[in-house]
Design an enzyme around this catalytic site. Sequence first.
Site, PDB file in Angstrom:
ATOM      1  N   HIS A 264     -23.886  -3.589  37.353  1.00 46.05           N
ATOM      2  CA  HIS A 264     -24.112  -3.333  35.988  1.00 46.05           C
ATOM      3  C   HIS A 264     -25.609  -3.766  35.799  1.00 46.05           C
ATOM      4  CE1 HIS A 264     -20.423  -1.932  33.735  1.00 46.05           C
ATOM      5  NE2 HIS A 264     -20.029  -2.257  34.875  1.00 46.05           N
TER       6      HIS A 264
ATOM      7  N   ASP B  89     -26.250  -3.275  27.868  1.00 39.18           N
ATOM      8  CA  ASP B  89     -24.999  -2.643  28.615  1.00 39.18           C
ATOM      9  C   ASP B  89     -23.996  -2.432  27.489  1.00 39.18           C
ATOM     10  OD1 ASP B  89     -22.271  -2.410  30.017  1.00 39.18           O
ATOM     11  OD2 ASP B  89     -23.496  -3.203  31.854  1.00 39.18           O
TER      12      ASP B  89
ATOM     13  N   GLY C 122     -10.580   0.844  37.591  1.00 44.11           N
ATOM     14  CA  GLY C 122     -11.694   1.401  36.548  1.00 44.11           C
ATOM     15  C   GLY C 122     -11.976   2.851  36.384  1.00 44.11           C
TER      16      GLY C 122
ATOM     17  N   ALA D 211     -25.784  -3.593  53.762  1.00 42.26           N
ATOM     18  CA  ALA D 211     -26.518  -2.325  54.178  1.00 42.26           C
ATOM     19  C   ALA D 211     -27.823  -1.883  53.206  1.00 42.26           C
ATOM     20  CB  ALA D 211     -25.769  -1.072  54.669  1.00 42.26           C
TER      21      ALA D 211
HETATM   22  C1  U2F Z   1     -18.886  -1.609  39.683  1.00 44.25           C
HETATM   23  O1  U2F Z   1     -19.472  -0.674  41.051  1.00 44.25           O
HETATM   24  P1  U2F Z   1     -19.712  -1.314  42.502  1.00 44.25           P
HETATM   25  O2  U2F Z   1     -20.729  -2.539  42.399  1.00 44.25           O
HETATM   26  O3  U2F Z   1     -18.442  -1.804  43.200  1.00 44.25           O
HETATM   27  O4  U2F Z   1     -20.093   0.140  43.056  1.00 44.25           O
HETATM   28  P2  U2F Z   1     -21.608   0.985  43.045  1.00 44.25           P
HETATM   29  O5  U2F Z   1     -21.506   1.406  41.472  1.00 44.25           O
HETATM   30  O6  U2F Z   1     -21.212   2.038  44.029  1.00 44.25           O
HETATM   31  O7  U2F Z   1     -22.773   0.275  43.380  1.00 44.25           O
HETATM   32  C2  U2F Z   1     -22.819  -0.394  44.449  1.00 44.25           C
HETATM   33  C3  U2F Z   1     -24.492  -0.617  44.597  1.00 44.25           C
HETATM   34  O8  U2F Z   1     -24.619  -1.594  45.705  1.00 44.25           O
HETATM   35  C4  U2F Z   1     -25.470  -1.215  46.764  1.00 44.25           C
HETATM   36  C5  U2F Z   1     -25.312   0.437  46.631  1.00 44.25           C
HETATM   37  C6  U2F Z   1     -25.071   0.620  44.958  1.00 44.25           C
HETATM   38  O9  U2F Z   1     -26.298   0.563  44.347  1.00 44.25           O
HETATM   39  O10 U2F Z   1     -26.424   0.940  47.066  1.00 44.25           O
HETATM   40  N1  U2F Z   1     -24.804  -1.353  47.937  1.00 44.25           N
HETATM   41  C7  U2F Z   1     -25.973  -1.735  49.155  1.00 44.25           C
HETATM   42  O11 U2F Z   1     -27.295  -1.651  48.608  1.00 44.25           O
HETATM   43  N2  U2F Z   1     -25.398  -1.967  50.329  1.00 44.25           N
HETATM   44  C8  U2F Z   1     -24.360  -2.427  50.533  1.00 44.25           C
HETATM   45  O12 U2F Z   1     -23.981  -2.773  51.604  1.00 44.25           O
HETATM   46  C9  U2F Z   1     -23.242  -2.245  49.554  1.00 44.25           C
HETATM   47  C10 U2F Z   1     -23.742  -1.621  48.374  1.00 44.25           C
HETATM   48  C11 U2F Z   1     -17.443  -0.833  39.500  1.00 44.25           C
HETATM   49  F1  U2F Z   1     -16.764  -1.362  40.525  1.00 44.25           F
HETATM   50  C12 U2F Z   1     -17.663   0.653  39.317  1.00 44.25           C
HETATM   51  O13 U2F Z   1     -16.419   1.150  39.153  1.00 44.25           O
HETATM   52  C13 U2F Z   1     -18.472   1.301  38.509  1.00 44.25           C
HETATM   53  O14 U2F Z   1     -18.580   2.316  38.726  1.00 44.25           O
HETATM   54  C14 U2F Z   1     -19.979   0.829  38.688  1.00 44.25           C
HETATM   55  C15 U2F Z   1     -21.081   0.866  37.819  1.00 44.25           C
HETATM   56  O15 U2F Z   1     -20.482   0.518  36.457  1.00 44.25           O
HETATM   57  O16 U2F Z   1     -19.797  -0.776  38.709  1.00 44.25           O
END
Ligand code: U2F
Length: 454
Positions: free
Chosen positions: A17, A116, A371, A331
């Site tokens: 976020h 946010d 979610g 990654a």
């Molecule tokens: C919450 O999401 P998450 O943090 O679980 O997942 P993403 O929205 O997909 O974001 C993951 C980010 O972490 C980065 C990737 C994304 O920008 O490029 N990343 C990385 O650089 N290297 C890695 O090895 C693993 C991830 C929530 F859980 C979701 O349901 C929501 O949609 C989201 C947005 O509100 O927040």
Amino acid sequence: MAIHSHIGVLAFPFGTHAAPLLTLVRRLATDSSSRGITFSFFNTAKSNSAIFSGQEFDNIKAYDVWDGAHEGEAFTGGNILEAMQLFLSATPGNFEKVMKEAEVESGMKISCLLSDAFLWFTCDLAEGRGIPWVSFWTAASCSLSAHMYTDQIWSLMRSTGAAKTEEKTLSFVPGMTSVHFSDLPGEILSNNLESPLTLMIYKMVQKLPKSTAVVVNSFEEIDPIITNDLKSKFQNFLNIGPSILSSPTLSNGDSGQECLLWLEKQRHASVIYISFGTVTTPQPTEMAALAEALETSEFPFLWSLRDNAMKLLPEGFLERTSKFGMIVSWAPQLKVLENPSVGAFITHCGWNSILESISYGVPMICRPFFGDQNLNSKMVEDVWKIGVRLEGGVFTKNGTIEALHSIMLNETGKAIRENINKLKQKAKNAVKFDGTSTKNFKALLELIKSPRGI
Ligand code: U2F
């Protein structure tokens, strides 16, 4: 005439976020027309240190907000829900305290609050100060829309009975008529206002129409009908993304070089990239099924897997797959998805991951967890047609192999690849000089510069 504005930015420090909010703030702060604007970024110490990673920006100052743990002691134990609960119970007082500090330090009253969207109480803080509130929804328009229809959904669930409603569709929500109730976020389906997360989102739904603008990291062309509907609900609804195509991302130095070098050696569109975002690790049985499917199908794979989850892999898996697979604890996902050797992305369907996959044209295999993720996966498979969901919704060895084959080897995969490349082009057009997202971004900039409205 020089403008002197002070924007207070309130971050939600969990999941992904705060990072996209900082990306938005950096983009606003570096625009040539934003001279004279100062941003104070309010966030917990832990999240600030992760997203700023020691870097400083000219007109953005980070302030640490109390995370709700015992005074002087950062929260370390427990699960993310407990951490969220502690943090939320400290709001809004924790934010108000640092907002006053930032005003004293800068010598400037805050003239606009950007938060946010989850932090609904920012609406009251802004009203109390007589200044605008701009809210940033970090997920997709579809989940925002579903939340905005919560009252109608709950009333239907009450009149029909929750179990019978499950397979009904959202026929009354523009742009989402093929979505089933069972695809909806758990916070809507559970209908339990005693859960802090559900209550927070429900309160957000009441407040958002008062927000001067609701901003999303998406582009109008992906969901034109939903976009128009949300435009009718909010004072301003501004799609300004995908931000990764419009703004430079923070460099994470040389980290991940090893896997990028490995990707360079792989054939075009041959590698499966796997990541479940920042919060989730699948259950042991599913981890085993996924690992077995990867081992049996022998597609080259790159798996981003936290160190503490390595123990969930089958014994000997690493040795047996070392010729065609690589596991890393984190990654450089953008660079990975950008690499032409990546052919599919097994994802939990977090919004940032989906947007990144679209931006680089990589088809998805979806295993959503909580979610908005289930709804996102429905849109990926049935509406945007840019990926597939697993049969039965969870990893089984055969179901995963089937999904891999359909994306990597079959005609289905070919059509999906064409669809995602078309969507990628629309995303790129949106951030061009005269694109919709660029226009919306300029409107946002005007709004925060002259905080009395666009
Ligand atoms: C919450 O999401 P998450 O943090 O679980 O997942 P993403 O929205 O997909 O974001 C993951 C980010 O972490 C980065 C990737 C994304 O920008 O490029 N990343 C990385 O650089 N290297 C890695 O090895 C693993 C991830 C929530 F859980 C979701 O349901 C929501 O949609 C989201 C947005 O509100 O927040």
